[in-house]
Design a protein around this motif. Structure first.
Motif, PDB file in Angstrom:
ATOM      1  N   LYS A  46      18.147  -1.945 -23.957  1.00 12.41           N
ATOM      2  CA  LYS A  46      16.945  -2.680 -23.567  1.00 12.41           C
ATOM      3  C   LYS A  46      15.891  -1.718 -23.033  1.00 12.41           C
ATOM      4  O   LYS A  46      16.201  -0.797 -22.279  1.00 12.41           O
ATOM      5  CB  LYS A  46      17.316  -3.701 -22.498  1.00 12.41           C
ATOM      6  CG  LYS A  46      16.169  -4.557 -22.072  1.00 12.41           C
ATOM      7  CD  LYS A  46      16.598  -5.579 -21.034  1.00 12.41           C
ATOM      8  CE  LYS A  46      15.383  -6.306 -20.547  1.00 12.41           C
ATOM      9  NZ  LYS A  46      15.286  -6.298 -19.111  1.00 12.41           N
ATOM     10  N   PRO A  81      13.053  -0.719 -20.593  1.00  9.41           N
ATOM     11  CA  PRO A  81      12.685  -1.146 -19.234  1.00  9.41           C
ATOM     12  C   PRO A  81      11.282  -1.756 -19.190  1.00  9.41           C
ATOM     13  O   PRO A  81      10.420  -1.419 -20.009  1.00  9.41           O
ATOM     14  CB  PRO A  81      12.721   0.148 -18.421  1.00  9.41           C
ATOM     15  CG  PRO A  81      13.449   1.140 -19.260  1.00  9.41           C
ATOM     16  CD  PRO A  81      13.307   0.710 -20.678  1.00  9.41           C
ATOM     17  N   SER A  82      11.052  -2.612 -18.228  1.00  8.99           N
ATOM     18  CA  SER A  82       9.753  -3.287 -18.100  1.00  8.99           C
ATOM     19  C   SER A  82       8.621  -2.309 -17.803  1.00  8.99           C
ATOM     20  O   SER A  82       7.465  -2.603 -18.107  1.00  8.99           O
ATOM     21  CB  SER A  82       9.815  -4.361 -17.009  1.00  8.99           C
ATOM     22  OG  SER A  82      10.118  -3.768 -15.757  1.00  8.99           O
ATOM     23  N   TRP A  83       8.937  -1.138 -17.247  1.00  9.67           N
ATOM     24  CA  TRP A  83       7.899  -0.160 -16.907  1.00  9.67           C
ATOM     25  C   TRP A  83       7.530   0.728 -18.096  1.00  9.67           C
ATOM     26  O   TRP A  83       6.672   1.600 -17.978  1.00  9.67           O
ATOM     27  CB  TRP A  83       8.309   0.696 -15.708  1.00  9.67           C
ATOM     28  CG  TRP A  83       9.699   1.242 -15.766  1.00  9.67           C
ATOM     29  CD1 TRP A  83      10.803   0.734 -15.146  1.00  9.67           C
ATOM     30  CD2 TRP A  83      10.154   2.406 -16.475  1.00  9.67           C
ATOM     31  NE1 TRP A  83      11.911   1.502 -15.436  1.00  9.67           N
ATOM     32  CE2 TRP A  83      11.539   2.535 -16.248  1.00  9.67           C
ATOM     33  CE3 TRP A  83       9.529   3.353 -17.279  1.00  9.67           C
ATOM     34  CZ2 TRP A  83      12.310   3.561 -16.788  1.00  9.67           C
ATOM     35  CZ3 TRP A  83      10.278   4.386 -17.826  1.00  9.67           C
ATOM     36  CH2 TRP A  83      11.648   4.473 -17.578  1.00  9.67           C
ATOM     37  N   LYS A  87       6.255   0.925 -22.181  1.00 11.26           N
ATOM     38  CA  LYS A  87       5.675   0.275 -23.364  1.00 11.26           C
ATOM     39  C   LYS A  87       5.764   1.282 -24.506  1.00 11.26           C
ATOM     40  O   LYS A  87       5.099   2.314 -24.491  1.00 11.26           O
ATOM     41  CB  LYS A  87       4.213  -0.116 -23.137  1.00 11.26           C
ATOM     42  CG  LYS A  87       4.000  -1.037 -21.947  1.00 11.26           C
ATOM     43  CD  LYS A  87       4.534  -2.420 -22.209  1.00 11.26           C
ATOM     44  CE  LYS A  87       4.221  -3.339 -21.071  1.00 11.26           C
ATOM     45  NZ  LYS A  87       5.357  -3.828 -20.348  1.00 11.26           N
ATOM     46  N   THR A 122       5.604   4.424 -10.229  1.00  5.95           N
ATOM     47  CA  THR A 122       5.973   3.638  -9.053  1.00  5.95           C
ATOM     48  C   THR A 122       4.890   3.686  -7.990  1.00  5.95           C
ATOM     49  O   THR A 122       4.821   2.805  -7.137  1.00  5.95           O
ATOM     50  CB  THR A 122       7.299   4.130  -8.434  1.00  5.95           C
ATOM     51  OG1 THR A 122       7.162   5.508  -8.064  1.00  5.95           O
ATOM     52  CG2 THR A 122       8.439   3.966  -9.420  1.00  5.95           C
ATOM     53  N   SER A 127      -0.339   4.804 -14.516  1.00  4.56           N
ATOM     54  CA  SER A 127       0.537   4.974 -15.675  1.00  4.56           C
ATOM     55  C   SER A 127       0.146   6.255 -16.400  1.00  4.56           C
ATOM     56  O   SER A 127      -0.968   6.758 -16.223  1.00  4.56           O
ATOM     57  CB  SER A 127       0.431   3.777 -16.623  1.00  4.56           C
ATOM     58  OG  SER A 127      -0.855   3.723 -17.203  1.00  4.56           O
ATOM     59  N   ARG A 187      11.018   8.754 -15.197  1.00  9.36           N
ATOM     60  CA  ARG A 187      10.535   7.719 -16.111  1.00  9.36           C
ATOM     61  C   ARG A 187       9.836   8.353 -17.314  1.00  9.36           C
ATOM     62  O   ARG A 187      10.009   7.895 -18.448  1.00  9.36           O
ATOM     63  CB  ARG A 187       9.572   6.768 -15.401  1.00  9.36           C
ATOM     64  CG  ARG A 187      10.234   5.807 -14.463  1.00  9.36           C
ATOM     65  CD  ARG A 187       9.236   4.854 -13.850  1.00  9.36           C
ATOM     66  NE  ARG A 187       9.917   3.831 -13.069  1.00  9.36           N
ATOM     67  CZ  ARG A 187       9.338   2.736 -12.616  1.00  9.36           C
ATOM     68  NH1 ARG A 187       8.052   2.518 -12.861  1.00  9.36           N
ATOM     69  NH2 ARG A 187      10.030   1.859 -11.923  1.00  9.36           N
TER      70      ARG A 187
END
Length: 99
Positions: A5, A7-9, A11, A22, A34, A85
């Motif tokens: 999956k 992650p929501s952070w 795209k 964060t 971002s 990230r």
């Protein structure tokens, strides 16, 4: 096999990845929440390798700075979690679709 999956952070697209930070950080003199990495080319990898000699960390910083179009100092100023990230986004971006 199922893909992990996203992650929501993160795209993800064929052209690049956008990673939500964060906390706001400075990039090219501007506060951002971002960072975007464009999809790398073989030329990008070769340039990062030639500029970073045998230092893996320096090569990665060179590559990410080029792909994000920010300075290395901007990346060094990221929170460690946010740099992680960015790494995750990069590796998801270059992962083969069949994996």
């Amino acid at each position: 096999m199922t893909q992990a999956k996203i992650p929501s952070w993160m795209k993800l697209s064929a052209d690049g990845v956008v990673v939500a930070l964060t906390r706001p950080s400075e990039a090219n003199g501007i506060k951002v929440d971002s960072l975007s990495l464009r999809s790398p080319t073989v030329r990008d990898i070769r340039a990062a390798q030639s500029a970073g000699s045998s230092d893996d960390e320096q090569r990665e910083l060179n590559l990410f700075a080029s792909l994000a179009e920010v300075g290395i100092k901007d990346l060094e100023g990221l929170a460690l979690k946010d740099y992680g990230r960015l790494q995750a986004g990069y590796f998801r971006l270059v992962q083969d679709d069949e994996l």
